[in-house]
Design a protein around this motif. Structure first.
Motif, PDB file in Angstrom:
ATOM      1  N   LEU A   8       0.830  -1.210   0.000  1.00 15.34           N
ATOM      2  CA  LEU A   8       0.000   0.000   0.000  1.00 15.34           C
ATOM      3  C   LEU A   8       0.863   1.258   0.000  1.00 15.34           C
ATOM      4  N   LEU A   9       1.905   1.259   0.819  1.00 17.28           N
ATOM      5  CA  LEU A   9       2.768   2.443   0.906  1.00 17.28           C
ATOM      6  C   LEU A   9       3.632   2.610  -0.339  1.00 17.28           C
ATOM      7  N   TRP A  10       4.036   1.509  -0.933  1.00 14.97           N
ATOM      8  CA  TRP A  10       4.925   1.583  -2.098  1.00 14.97           C
ATOM      9  C   TRP A  10       4.169   1.940  -3.366  1.00 14.97           C
ATOM     10  N   VAL A  11       3.064   1.288  -3.607  1.00  8.51           N
ATOM     11  CA  VAL A  11       2.380   1.415  -4.893  1.00  8.51           C
ATOM     12  C   VAL A  11       1.270   2.461  -4.861  1.00  8.51           C
ATOM     13  N   PHE A  12       0.450   2.448  -3.804  1.00  9.58           N
ATOM     14  CA  PHE A  12      -0.787   3.218  -3.835  1.00  9.58           C
ATOM     15  C   PHE A  12      -0.740   4.525  -3.057  1.00  9.58           C
ATOM     16  N   LEU A  13       0.252   4.741  -2.212  1.00 17.08           N
ATOM     17  CA  LEU A  13       0.339   6.016  -1.504  1.00 17.08           C
ATOM     18  C   LEU A  13       0.688   7.181  -2.435  1.00 17.08           C
ATOM     19  N   PRO A  14       1.639   7.046  -3.366  1.00 10.00           N
ATOM     20  CA  PRO A  14       1.927   8.164  -4.281  1.00 10.00           C
ATOM     21  C   PRO A  14       0.723   8.459  -5.179  1.00 10.00           C
ATOM     22  N   ASP A  15       0.531   9.745  -5.487  1.00  8.24           N
ATOM     23  CA  ASP A  15      -0.569  10.123  -6.371  1.00  8.24           C
ATOM     24  C   ASP A  15      -0.141   9.960  -7.821  1.00  8.24           C
ATOM     25  N   ALA A  16      -1.000  10.364  -8.730  1.00 11.45           N
ATOM     26  CA  ALA A  16      -0.745  10.144 -10.157  1.00 11.45           C
ATOM     27  C   ALA A  16       0.479  10.902 -10.642  1.00 11.45           C
ATOM     28  N   ASP A  17       0.718  12.095 -10.103  1.00 10.67           N
ATOM     29  CA  ASP A  17       1.876  12.875 -10.545  1.00 10.67           C
ATOM     30  C   ASP A  17       3.198  12.260 -10.088  1.00 10.67           C
ATOM     31  N   ARG A  56       3.731   9.011  -9.456  1.00  9.68           N
ATOM     32  CA  ARG A  56       3.944   7.643  -9.934  1.00  9.68           C
ATOM     33  C   ARG A  56       4.815   7.584 -11.176  1.00  9.68           C
ATOM     34  N   SER A  57       4.814   8.649 -11.959  1.00  7.23           N
ATOM     35  CA  SER A  57       5.637   8.642 -13.171  1.00  7.23           C
ATOM     36  C   SER A  57       7.125   8.628 -12.846  1.00  7.23           C
ATOM     37  N   GLN A  58       7.500   8.976 -11.624  1.00  8.08           N
ATOM     38  CA  GLN A  58       8.905   9.002 -11.235  1.00  8.08           C
ATOM     39  C   GLN A  58       9.334   7.749 -10.484  1.00  8.08           C
ATOM     40  N   LEU A  59       8.425   6.797 -10.316  1.00  9.83           N
ATOM     41  CA  LEU A  59       8.716   5.590  -9.561  1.00  9.83           C
ATOM     42  C   LEU A  59       8.717   4.370 -10.469  1.00  9.83           C
ATOM     43  N   VAL A  60       9.395   3.329 -10.015  1.00  9.77           N
ATOM     44  CA  VAL A  60       9.392   2.047 -10.719  1.00  9.77           C
ATOM     45  C   VAL A  60       8.314   1.186 -10.075  1.00  9.77           C
ATOM     46  N   LEU A  61       7.187   1.048 -10.756  1.00 10.84           N
ATOM     47  CA  LEU A  61       6.040   0.341 -10.228  1.00 10.84           C
ATOM     48  C   LEU A  61       5.827  -0.960 -10.972  1.00 10.84           C
ATOM     49  N   PRO A  62       5.036  -1.872 -10.445  1.00  7.51           N
ATOM     50  CA  PRO A  62       4.781  -3.140 -11.145  1.00  7.51           C
ATOM     51  C   PRO A  62       4.165  -2.893 -12.523  1.00  7.51           C
TER      52      PRO A  62
END
Length: 300
Positions: free
Chosen positions: A219-228, A230-236
Protein backbone atom coordinates in the motif's frame (compact mmCIF):
# COMPACT_ATOMS: atom_id res chain seq x y z
CA UNK A 1 1.83 23.44 -10.71
CA UNK A 2 -0.33 22.36 -7.79
CA UNK A 3 -0.93 24.93 -5.06
CA UNK A 4 -0.31 24.22 -1.38
CA UNK A 5 -4.02 24.75 -0.70
CA UNK A 6 -5.14 22.10 -3.22
CA UNK A 7 -6.96 19.18 -1.66
CA UNK A 8 -6.03 15.53 -2.24
CA UNK A 9 -8.90 13.23 -1.27
CA UNK A 10 -8.32 9.49 -0.89
CA UNK A 11 -11.32 7.19 -0.45
CA UNK A 12 -10.43 3.63 0.61
CA UNK A 13 -13.07 0.95 0.02
CA UNK A 14 -12.32 -2.18 2.06
CA UNK A 15 -13.98 -5.52 1.33
CA UNK A 16 -15.09 -6.85 4.74
CA UNK A 17 -17.08 -9.84 3.47
CA UNK A 18 -17.48 -11.92 6.66
CA UNK A 19 -17.61 -15.26 4.82
CA UNK A 20 -14.35 -14.68 2.96
CA UNK A 21 -12.55 -13.35 6.03
CA UNK A 22 -13.81 -16.27 8.11
CA UNK A 23 -12.38 -18.74 5.59
CA UNK A 24 -9.19 -16.67 5.37
CA UNK A 25 -8.68 -16.87 9.14
CA UNK A 26 -8.76 -20.65 8.89
CA UNK A 27 -6.40 -20.79 5.88
CA UNK A 28 -3.89 -18.19 7.06
CA UNK A 29 -4.26 -17.28 10.74
CA UNK A 30 -1.40 -14.79 10.44
CA UNK A 31 -3.48 -12.51 8.16
CA UNK A 32 -6.94 -11.67 9.48
CA UNK A 33 -9.33 -8.77 9.07
CA UNK A 34 -7.76 -6.96 12.02
CA UNK A 35 -4.33 -7.17 10.35
CA UNK A 36 -5.83 -5.83 7.13
CA UNK A 37 -7.43 -2.90 8.96
CA UNK A 38 -4.10 -2.15 10.64
CA UNK A 39 -2.50 -1.84 7.20
CA UNK A 40 -5.39 0.35 6.01
CA UNK A 41 -4.94 2.66 8.99
CA UNK A 42 -1.20 2.90 8.29
CA UNK A 43 -2.05 3.87 4.72
CA UNK A 44 -4.60 6.44 5.86
CA UNK A 45 -2.30 7.95 8.47
CA UNK A 46 0.50 8.28 5.92
CA UNK A 47 -1.82 10.05 3.49
CA UNK A 48 -3.04 12.52 6.14
CA UNK A 49 0.49 13.19 7.37
CA UNK A 50 1.91 14.04 3.93
CA UNK A 51 0.09 17.38 3.55
CA UNK A 52 -2.18 19.33 5.87
CA UNK A 53 -4.86 19.67 3.17
CA UNK A 54 -5.11 15.93 2.51
CA UNK A 55 -8.46 14.32 3.26
CA UNK A 56 -9.37 10.70 3.90
CA UNK A 57 -12.48 8.54 3.84
CA UNK A 58 -12.79 4.81 4.52
CA UNK A 59 -15.84 2.74 3.51
CA UNK A 60 -16.48 -0.85 4.58
CA UNK A 61 -18.07 -2.88 1.78
CA UNK A 62 -20.19 -5.60 3.39
CA UNK A 63 -22.45 -8.26 1.91
CA UNK A 64 -25.45 -6.44 3.39
CA UNK A 65 -24.63 -2.73 3.12
CA UNK A 66 -21.90 -0.13 2.81
CA UNK A 67 -20.77 1.64 5.96
CA UNK A 68 -18.60 4.72 6.49
CA UNK A 69 -15.81 3.90 8.93
CA UNK A 70 -14.26 7.36 8.65
CA UNK A 71 -15.55 10.01 8.79
CA UNK A 72 -18.53 8.50 10.62
CA UNK A 73 -21.60 10.02 12.27
CA UNK A 74 -19.74 10.38 15.57
CA UNK A 75 -16.93 12.37 13.94
CA UNK A 76 -16.94 16.13 13.98
CA UNK A 77 -13.70 17.84 13.00
CA UNK A 78 -12.17 19.56 16.01
CA UNK A 79 -14.61 18.13 18.57
CA UNK A 80 -13.40 15.68 21.18
CA UNK A 81 -9.90 15.66 19.76
CA UNK A 82 -8.19 16.97 22.84
CA UNK A 83 -9.82 14.54 25.28
CA UNK A 84 -9.07 11.35 23.34
CA UNK A 85 -5.58 12.47 22.37
CA UNK A 86 -4.64 13.49 25.91
CA UNK A 87 -5.87 10.16 27.25
CA UNK A 88 -3.47 8.29 24.97
CA UNK A 89 -0.44 10.26 26.19
CA UNK A 90 1.89 8.79 23.58
CA UNK A 91 2.58 12.01 21.69
CA UNK A 92 0.73 10.84 18.60
CA UNK A 93 -0.77 13.41 16.25
CA UNK A 94 -4.29 14.05 17.59
CA UNK A 95 -6.09 13.65 14.27
CA UNK A 96 -4.49 10.27 13.59
CA UNK A 97 -5.19 9.02 17.10
CA UNK A 98 -8.88 9.95 16.94
CA UNK A 99 -9.25 8.57 13.41
CA UNK A 100 -7.72 5.21 14.35
CA UNK A 101 -9.97 4.87 17.38
CA UNK A 102 -13.08 5.68 15.37
CA UNK A 103 -12.17 3.26 12.57
CA UNK A 104 -11.52 0.43 15.02
CA UNK A 105 -14.80 1.10 16.84
CA UNK A 106 -16.86 1.31 13.63
CA UNK A 107 -15.45 -1.89 12.08
CA UNK A 108 -16.11 -3.66 15.38
CA UNK A 109 -19.73 -2.53 15.31
CA UNK A 110 -20.17 -3.52 11.65
CA UNK A 111 -18.84 -7.05 12.11
CA UNK A 112 -20.67 -7.63 15.40
CA UNK A 113 -24.04 -6.87 13.78
CA UNK A 114 -23.45 -9.27 10.89
CA UNK A 115 -26.20 -11.80 10.27
CA UNK A 116 -25.60 -13.73 7.06
CA UNK A 117 -28.90 -15.22 5.94
CA UNK A 118 -29.97 -16.71 2.63
CA UNK A 119 -27.78 -16.62 -0.44
CA UNK A 120 -26.84 -12.91 -0.36
CA UNK A 121 -23.15 -13.49 0.33
CA UNK A 122 -21.66 -11.29 -2.41
CA UNK A 123 -19.89 -8.08 -1.47
CA UNK A 124 -21.87 -4.98 -2.46
CA UNK A 125 -18.84 -3.37 -4.06
CA UNK A 126 -20.72 -1.40 -6.73
CA UNK A 127 -22.84 0.29 -4.07
CA UNK A 128 -19.75 1.15 -2.03
CA UNK A 129 -18.08 2.73 -5.04
CA UNK A 130 -21.23 4.73 -5.79
CA UNK A 131 -21.23 5.97 -2.20
CA UNK A 132 -17.56 6.95 -2.60
CA UNK A 133 -18.39 9.00 -5.71
CA UNK A 134 -21.22 10.75 -3.86
CA UNK A 135 -18.87 11.62 -0.99
CA UNK A 136 -16.26 12.98 -3.41
CA UNK A 137 -18.95 15.10 -5.06
CA UNK A 138 -20.02 16.49 -1.67
CA UNK A 139 -16.45 17.38 -0.68
CA UNK A 140 -15.95 19.06 -4.06
CA UNK A 141 -19.02 21.23 -3.53
CA UNK A 142 -17.74 22.32 -0.10
CA UNK A 143 -14.40 23.61 -1.41
CA UNK A 144 -13.51 27.25 -1.02
CA UNK A 145 -13.22 29.52 -4.01
CA UNK A 146 -10.00 28.91 -5.94
CA UNK A 147 -9.31 25.52 -4.40
CA UNK A 148 -8.85 22.44 -6.57
CA UNK A 149 -9.25 18.82 -5.60
CA UNK A 150 -7.63 15.61 -6.82
CA UNK A 151 -9.67 12.59 -5.87
CA UNK A 152 -8.94 8.89 -6.14
CA UNK A 153 -10.48 5.66 -4.91
CA UNK A 154 -8.53 2.67 -3.63
CA UNK A 155 -10.36 -0.66 -3.54
CA UNK A 156 -8.99 -3.45 -1.34
CA UNK A 157 -10.73 -6.50 -2.79
CA UNK A 158 -11.04 -9.83 -0.99
CA UNK A 159 -14.02 -11.87 -2.21
CA UNK A 160 -14.70 -12.88 -5.82
CA UNK A 161 -16.57 -10.77 -8.37
CA UNK A 162 -20.34 -10.84 -8.62
CA UNK A 163 -21.57 -10.81 -12.21
CA UNK A 164 -24.99 -9.58 -11.04
CA UNK A 165 -23.40 -6.19 -10.28
CA UNK A 166 -21.90 -5.81 -13.75
CA UNK A 167 -24.23 -3.04 -14.97
CA UNK A 168 -24.01 -1.02 -11.75
CA UNK A 169 -20.26 -1.49 -11.69
CA UNK A 170 -19.78 -0.24 -15.25
CA UNK A 171 -21.99 2.79 -14.57
CA UNK A 172 -19.79 3.67 -11.60
CA UNK A 173 -16.62 3.25 -13.67
CA UNK A 174 -17.77 5.58 -16.44
CA UNK A 175 -19.03 8.11 -13.89
CA UNK A 176 -15.58 8.13 -12.26
CA UNK A 177 -13.93 8.50 -15.66
CA UNK A 178 -16.11 11.51 -16.48
CA UNK A 179 -15.16 13.15 -13.17
CA UNK A 180 -11.42 12.41 -13.67
CA UNK A 181 -11.32 10.21 -10.56
CA UNK A 182 -8.64 7.50 -10.48
CA UNK A 183 -9.59 4.04 -9.31
CA UNK A 184 -6.85 1.79 -7.91
CA UNK A 185 -7.30 -1.84 -6.95
CA UNK A 186 -5.35 -3.96 -4.48
CA UNK A 187 -6.58 -7.55 -4.83
CA UNK A 188 -5.93 -10.04 -2.06
CA UNK A 189 -7.25 -13.25 -3.62
CA UNK A 190 -8.41 -14.16 -7.15
CA UNK A 191 -8.16 -11.64 -9.98
CA UNK A 192 -11.07 -9.29 -10.60
CA UNK A 193 -11.99 -8.64 -14.22
CA UNK A 194 -14.29 -5.76 -13.26
CA UNK A 195 -11.58 -3.98 -11.27
CA UNK A 196 -9.09 -4.53 -14.09
CA UNK A 197 -11.45 -2.69 -16.43
CA UNK A 198 -12.03 0.04 -13.83
CA UNK A 199 -8.30 0.70 -13.38
CA UNK A 200 -7.62 0.64 -17.10
CA UNK A 201 -10.48 3.01 -17.96
CA UNK A 202 -9.80 5.55 -15.19
CA UNK A 203 -5.98 5.40 -15.40
CA UNK A 204 -5.38 3.76 -12.04
CA UNK A 205 -3.18 0.89 -10.90
CA UNK A 206 -4.21 -2.74 -10.51
CA UNK A 207 -2.13 -5.06 -8.34
CA UNK A 208 -2.72 -8.54 -7.03
CA UNK A 209 -0.33 -8.79 -4.11
CA UNK A 210 1.68 -12.04 -3.92
CA UNK A 211 1.95 -11.95 -0.11
CA UNK A 212 -1.04 -10.86 1.96
CA UNK A 213 1.07 -10.40 5.10
CA UNK A 214 3.01 -7.62 3.34
CA UNK A 215 -0.16 -5.61 2.57
CA UNK A 216 1.06 -2.48 4.35
CA UNK A 217 4.31 -2.43 2.35
CA UNK A 218 2.46 -2.73 -0.96
CA UNK A 219 0.00 0.00 0.00
CA UNK A 220 2.77 2.44 0.91
CA UNK A 221 4.93 1.58 -2.10
CA UNK A 222 2.38 1.41 -4.89
CA UNK A 223 -0.79 3.22 -3.84
CA UNK A 224 0.34 6.02 -1.50
CA UNK A 225 1.93 8.16 -4.28
CA UNK A 226 -0.57 10.12 -6.37
CA UNK A 227 -0.74 10.14 -10.16
CA UNK A 228 1.88 12.88 -10.55
CA UNK A 229 4.44 11.08 -8.39
CA UNK A 230 3.94 7.64 -9.93
CA UNK A 231 5.64 8.64 -13.17
CA UNK A 232 8.90 9.00 -11.24
CA UNK A 233 8.72 5.59 -9.56
CA UNK A 234 9.39 2.05 -10.72
CA UNK A 235 6.04 0.34 -10.23
CA UNK A 236 4.78 -3.14 -11.14
CA UNK A 237 3.93 -3.56 -14.85
CA UNK A 238 0.25 -3.23 -15.82
CA UNK A 239 -1.78 -6.40 -15.70
CA UNK A 240 -3.62 -7.96 -18.63
CA UNK A 241 -7.16 -6.59 -18.74
CA UNK A 242 -10.07 -8.99 -19.13
CA UNK A 243 -12.65 -7.04 -21.14
CA UNK A 244 -15.30 -9.74 -21.29
CA UNK A 245 -18.82 -8.50 -20.71
CA UNK A 246 -21.55 -10.13 -18.65
CA UNK A 247 -24.73 -11.12 -20.46
CA UNK A 248 -27.98 -9.60 -19.26
CA UNK A 249 -29.85 -12.89 -19.24
CA UNK A 250 -27.66 -15.17 -17.10
CA UNK A 251 -24.95 -12.71 -15.89
CA UNK A 252 -22.21 -14.91 -17.33
CA UNK A 253 -19.00 -13.48 -18.74
CA UNK A 254 -18.95 -14.06 -22.50
CA UNK A 255 -16.61 -13.26 -25.37
CA UNK A 256 -19.12 -13.52 -28.24
CA UNK A 257 -22.80 -12.68 -27.92
CA UNK A 258 -25.78 -10.82 -29.29
CA UNK A 259 -26.18 -7.05 -28.76
CA UNK A 260 -29.46 -5.14 -28.92
CA UNK A 261 -29.17 -2.32 -31.45
CA UNK A 262 -31.48 -0.07 -29.38
CA UNK A 263 -30.31 -0.31 -25.74
CA UNK A 264 -26.99 -2.17 -26.28
CA UNK A 265 -27.95 -5.01 -23.96
CA UNK A 266 -25.82 -8.13 -24.31
CA UNK A 267 -27.22 -11.66 -24.51
CA UNK A 268 -25.53 -15.02 -24.78
CA UNK A 269 -28.47 -16.55 -26.70
CA UNK A 270 -30.49 -15.07 -29.51
CA UNK A 271 -33.96 -13.72 -28.71
CA UNK A 272 -36.38 -12.05 -31.16
CA UNK A 273 -37.50 -9.63 -28.40
CA UNK A 274 -35.07 -7.68 -26.20
CA UNK A 275 -35.89 -8.41 -22.56
CA UNK A 276 -34.46 -5.02 -21.49
CA UNK A 277 -36.22 -2.54 -23.78
CA UNK A 278 -38.79 -4.97 -25.27
CA UNK A 279 -37.84 -4.12 -28.83
CA UNK A 280 -39.12 -6.64 -31.37
CA UNK A 281 -36.66 -7.29 -34.16
CA UNK A 282 -37.77 -7.90 -37.72
CA UNK A 283 -36.00 -11.01 -38.81
CA UNK A 284 -35.58 -11.63 -42.49
CA UNK A 285 -36.22 -15.27 -43.00
CA UNK A 286 -34.95 -17.00 -46.11
CA UNK A 287 -37.49 -16.85 -48.88
CA UNK A 288 -39.20 -20.10 -49.71
CA UNK A 289 -39.14 -20.79 -53.42
CA UNK A 290 -42.40 -22.29 -54.53
CA UNK A 291 -42.01 -25.10 -56.97
CA UNK A 292 -43.75 -24.51 -60.25
CA UNK A 293 -46.33 -27.03 -61.20
CA UNK A 294 -45.64 -28.62 -64.53
CA UNK A 295 -48.42 -28.40 -67.02
CA UNK A 296 -49.69 -31.74 -68.12
CA UNK A 297 -49.47 -32.26 -71.83
CA UNK A 298 -52.79 -33.18 -73.42
CA UNK A 299 -52.92 -36.84 -74.37
CA UNK A 300 -53.24 -37.58 -78.05
Amino acid sequence: MASEDDVSLLVIVVDVNPIWWGQQAQREPEFTLSKCMDAVMVMGNSHLAMTRTNKLAIIASHCQDSHFLYPCKNWRAGEGVGEEASSSGDGKYELLSVANNLIAEEIRNVMSKTEVTGHSTDTLLAGSLAKALCYIHRVTKELEAGQEIKSRILVIKAAEDCALQYMNFMNVIFAAQKQNILMDACVLDSDSGLLQQACDITGGLYLKIPQKVALAQYLLWVFLPDADQRSQLVLPPPAHVDYRAACFCHRNLIEIGYVCSVCLSIFCNFSPICTTCETAFKIQLPQIVKSKKKKLKPST
